[in-house]
Scaffold this motif. Structure first.
Motif, PDB file in Angstrom:
ATOM      1  N   LEU A 122    -126.034   6.679  29.465  1.00  0.00           N
ATOM      2  CA  LEU A 122    -125.158   6.136  30.500  1.00  0.00           C
ATOM      3  C   LEU A 122    -125.512   6.731  31.847  1.00  0.00           C
ATOM      4  O   LEU A 122    -125.985   7.857  31.947  1.00  0.00           O
ATOM      5  CB  LEU A 122    -123.694   6.437  30.167  1.00  0.00           C
ATOM      6  CG  LEU A 122    -123.175   5.953  28.813  1.00  0.00           C
ATOM      7  CD1 LEU A 122    -121.749   6.439  28.613  1.00  0.00           C
ATOM      8  CD2 LEU A 122    -123.258   4.444  28.716  1.00  0.00           C
ATOM      9  N   VAL A 126    -121.116   5.410  35.454  1.00  0.00           N
ATOM     10  CA  VAL A 126    -120.293   4.991  34.314  1.00  0.00           C
ATOM     11  C   VAL A 126    -119.501   6.176  33.778  1.00  0.00           C
ATOM     12  O   VAL A 126    -118.296   6.073  33.506  1.00  0.00           O
ATOM     13  CB  VAL A 126    -121.183   4.389  33.219  1.00  0.00           C
ATOM     14  CG1 VAL A 126    -120.357   4.078  31.973  1.00  0.00           C
ATOM     15  CG2 VAL A 126    -121.878   3.133  33.725  1.00  0.00           C
ATOM     16  N   THR A 127    -120.175   7.323  33.625  1.00  0.00           N
ATOM     17  CA  THR A 127    -119.489   8.518  33.130  1.00  0.00           C
ATOM     18  C   THR A 127    -118.332   8.905  34.045  1.00  0.00           C
ATOM     19  O   THR A 127    -117.223   9.201  33.579  1.00  0.00           O
ATOM     20  CB  THR A 127    -120.481   9.693  33.029  1.00  0.00           C
ATOM     21  OG1 THR A 127    -121.508   9.355  32.087  1.00  0.00           O
ATOM     22  CG2 THR A 127    -119.777  10.963  32.581  1.00  0.00           C
ATOM     23  N   THR A 129    -116.648   7.029  36.128  1.00  0.00           N
ATOM     24  CA  THR A 129    -115.569   6.033  36.092  1.00  0.00           C
ATOM     25  C   THR A 129    -114.717   6.199  34.841  1.00  0.00           C
ATOM     26  O   THR A 129    -113.479   6.163  34.906  1.00  0.00           O
ATOM     27  CB  THR A 129    -116.166   4.615  36.153  1.00  0.00           C
ATOM     28  OG1 THR A 129    -116.952   4.477  37.345  1.00  0.00           O
ATOM     29  CG2 THR A 129    -115.056   3.577  36.154  1.00  0.00           C
ATOM     30  N   VAL A 130    -115.370   6.380  33.698  1.00  0.00           N
ATOM     31  CA  VAL A 130    -114.625   6.538  32.433  1.00  0.00           C
ATOM     32  C   VAL A 130    -113.755   7.781  32.473  1.00  0.00           C
ATOM     33  O   VAL A 130    -112.568   7.741  32.102  1.00  0.00           O
ATOM     34  CB  VAL A 130    -115.602   6.595  31.244  1.00  0.00           C
ATOM     35  CG1 VAL A 130    -114.868   6.992  29.972  1.00  0.00           C
ATOM     36  CG2 VAL A 130    -116.295   5.254  31.061  1.00  0.00           C
ATOM     37  N   TRP A 131    -114.318   8.897  32.915  1.00  0.00           N
ATOM     38  CA  TRP A 131    -113.535  10.136  32.966  1.00  0.00           C
ATOM     39  C   TRP A 131    -112.454  10.078  34.035  1.00  0.00           C
ATOM     40  O   TRP A 131    -111.418  10.740  33.902  1.00  0.00           O
ATOM     41  CB  TRP A 131    -114.463  11.325  33.192  1.00  0.00           C
ATOM     42  CG  TRP A 131    -115.106  11.784  31.918  1.00  0.00           C
ATOM     43  CD1 TRP A 131    -116.260  11.327  31.362  1.00  0.00           C
ATOM     44  CD2 TRP A 131    -114.592  12.776  31.016  1.00  0.00           C
ATOM     45  NE1 TRP A 131    -116.500  11.965  30.170  1.00  0.00           N
ATOM     46  CE2 TRP A 131    -115.501  12.856  29.933  1.00  0.00           C
ATOM     47  CE3 TRP A 131    -113.467  13.590  31.018  1.00  0.00           C
ATOM     48  CZ2 TRP A 131    -115.306  13.740  28.871  1.00  0.00           C
ATOM     49  CZ3 TRP A 131    -113.276  14.457  29.958  1.00  0.00           C
ATOM     50  CH2 TRP A 131    -114.181  14.529  28.904  1.00  0.00           C
ATOM     51  N   LYS A 132    -112.651   9.288  35.063  1.00  0.00           N
ATOM     52  CA  LYS A 132    -111.590   9.110  36.061  1.00  0.00           C
ATOM     53  C   LYS A 132    -110.393   8.417  35.443  1.00  0.00           C
ATOM     54  O   LYS A 132    -109.237   8.762  35.723  1.00  0.00           O
ATOM     55  CB  LYS A 132    -112.124   8.294  37.245  1.00  0.00           C
ATOM     56  CG  LYS A 132    -111.136   8.171  38.394  1.00  0.00           C
ATOM     57  CD  LYS A 132    -111.768   7.460  39.576  1.00  0.00           C
ATOM     58  CE  LYS A 132    -110.814   7.393  40.755  1.00  0.00           C
ATOM     59  NZ  LYS A 132    -111.441   6.737  41.933  1.00  0.00           N
ATOM     60  N   TRP A 133    -110.636   7.437  34.577  1.00  0.00           N
ATOM     61  CA  TRP A 133    -109.537   6.779  33.855  1.00  0.00           C
ATOM     62  C   TRP A 133    -108.874   7.753  32.885  1.00  0.00           C
ATOM     63  O   TRP A 133    -107.646   7.800  32.773  1.00  0.00           O
ATOM     64  CB  TRP A 133    -110.061   5.567  33.098  1.00  0.00           C
ATOM     65  CG  TRP A 133    -110.537   4.447  33.963  1.00  0.00           C
ATOM     66  CD1 TRP A 133    -110.199   4.230  35.267  1.00  0.00           C
ATOM     67  CD2 TRP A 133    -111.432   3.400  33.600  1.00  0.00           C
ATOM     68  NE1 TRP A 133    -110.830   3.119  35.753  1.00  0.00           N
ATOM     69  CE2 TRP A 133    -111.597   2.572  34.741  1.00  0.00           C
ATOM     70  CE3 TRP A 133    -112.115   3.072  32.436  1.00  0.00           C
ATOM     71  CZ2 TRP A 133    -112.414   1.447  34.735  1.00  0.00           C
ATOM     72  CZ3 TRP A 133    -112.930   1.951  32.427  1.00  0.00           C
ATOM     73  CH2 TRP A 133    -113.071   1.153  33.560  1.00  0.00           C
ATOM     74  N   LEU A 134    -109.680   8.517  32.153  1.00  0.00           N
ATOM     75  CA  LEU A 134    -109.129   9.428  31.152  1.00  0.00           C
ATOM     76  C   LEU A 134    -108.266  10.520  31.766  1.00  0.00           C
ATOM     77  O   LEU A 134    -107.248  10.921  31.193  1.00  0.00           O
ATOM     78  CB  LEU A 134    -110.267  10.072  30.348  1.00  0.00           C
ATOM     79  CG  LEU A 134    -111.023   9.172  29.370  1.00  0.00           C
ATOM     80  CD1 LEU A 134    -112.205   9.933  28.773  1.00  0.00           C
ATOM     81  CD2 LEU A 134    -110.101   8.676  28.270  1.00  0.00           C
ATOM     82  N   GLY A 140    -104.273   8.027  31.993  1.00  0.00           N
ATOM     83  CA  GLY A 140    -105.053   8.566  30.895  1.00  0.00           C
ATOM     84  C   GLY A 140    -104.338   9.527  29.981  1.00  0.00           C
ATOM     85  O   GLY A 140    -103.255   9.241  29.452  1.00  0.00           O
ATOM     86  N   GLN A 175    -121.854  14.468  29.170  1.00  0.00           N
ATOM     87  CA  GLN A 175    -123.019  13.592  29.244  1.00  0.00           C
ATOM     88  C   GLN A 175    -124.325  14.305  28.896  1.00  0.00           C
ATOM     89  O   GLN A 175    -125.198  13.720  28.253  1.00  0.00           O
ATOM     90  CB  GLN A 175    -123.150  12.979  30.637  1.00  0.00           C
ATOM     91  CG  GLN A 175    -124.400  12.109  30.792  1.00  0.00           C
ATOM     92  CD  GLN A 175    -124.269  11.101  31.888  1.00  0.00           C
ATOM     93  OE1 GLN A 175    -123.304  11.114  32.634  1.00  0.00           O
ATOM     94  NE2 GLN A 175    -125.233  10.209  32.006  1.00  0.00           N
TER      95      GLN A 175
END
Length: 300
Positions: A122, A126-127, A129-134, A140, A175
């Motif tokens: 990734l 992408v990493t 963005t995903v961790w920002k949601w989590l 999250g 990552q």
């Protein structure tokens, strides 16, 4: 009497000998111009009073003085040291631990290795963005834990200026630790089995074998891993932009995001070029000793 080849045959032979150089020359010239030419241009701009647009009046080291007089630059440097130190140490620790576990020939090793390596496929965007949601308190982990009954659970690192830098560490370790694992696993698999058998015959325990024999043999792998992870840490622009945006405020600023902010948001191109030159000098200070040690080892 020796017959000399015709001029046409000599030309064909010369072209045949020089063909690899002729093919590589355009790419080399383009690389020389677009990489090293723009490095030289950036270094010169850092010594000019450039603002919104480049100005080519030589000013000396005035922009470097402004750079080191800017409090935000010190925050970026401190964040780089904190982030790089934690990221490299934790990623390497997890990587060597996973490598040792996989070196025991566990079942489904291929599947496990793929799972750990997948995050490296990734991009940091992408990493981040995903961790920002989590890690978003309203979306999250904190919201999930409160919905399942832990109403006092709080995990607000992403919006807390004192802890936001550690969210970058979490995402980067997630990552890159699999990549460190792959490097260490390759090193472990290259250790001669006879050495391990001799250690077992001498009564050395598994822990003693790894700490006293195997890990010292992997010293070049350790050095390579540190160089690669340090390189990723210094260039961590996209992860910062995607996860924290440099905030809250500029609490998670890095030299790369500092450069971007001063070049494109504050229109201080000279200061941005000075920060870019300092980043280049930092990377050079890391890479050159590594290349020197590798050349010495190959020439032995």
């Amino acid at each position: 009497m020796t017959e000399h080849p015709s001029p046409r045959l000599q030309a064909e032979r010369w072209i045949e000998r020089q063909l690899p150089r002729i093919v590589v020359l355009p790419l080399f010239a383009l690389s020389l111009f677009f990489v090293y030419g723009f490095i030289a241009w950036t270094a010169y701009i850092s010594m000019t009073p450039s603002g919104v647009m480049p100005v080519y009046d030589f000013q000396g080291l005035a922009q470097y003085e402004r750079l080191w007089a800017t409090p935000r630059w010190y925050v970026a440097i401190l964040n780089l040291f904190v982030f790089s130190g934690l990221f490299i140490v934790i990623a390497m620790a997890i990587g060597i631990l996973l490598a040792i576990l996989l070196d025991q020939r566990v079942r489904a090793e291929g599947l496990i290795r793929t799972i750990y390596l997948y995050p490296m496929a990734l991009s940091f965007i992408v990493t981040g963005t995903v961790w920002k949601w989590l890690l978003n308190p309203g979306l999250g982990l904190q919201r999930f834990m409160r919905e399942v009954g832990f109403e006092d659970f709080t995990f607000d690192w992403l919006v807390n200026s004192d802890y936001a830098i550690y969210t970058l560490v979490l995402a980067a370790v997630w990552q890159s630790s699999g990549y460190a694992m792959a490097l260490f696993l390759a090193g472990l698999r290259s250790v001669d089995d006879e050495i391990l058998k001799a250690a077992a015959v001498d009564g050395a325990s598994g822990w003693k074998t790894y700490t006293s024999i195997v890990l010292p043999i992997l010293r070049p792998v350790f050095l390579s891993t540190v160089i690669i992870l340090a390189h990723l840490a210094i260039k961590s622009f996209d992860l910062v932009i995607a996860l924290t945006g440099g905030g809250p405020g500029y609490a998670t600023d890095m030299p790369a995001t500092f450069m971007y902010a001063f070049a494109f948001q504050r229109s201080e191109l000279g200061v941005a070029a000075a920060s870019a030159t300092m980043m280049l000098m930092t990377i050079t200070a890391i890479i050159v000793p590594y290349l020197y040690s590798e050349l010495r080892r190959t020439n032995r």
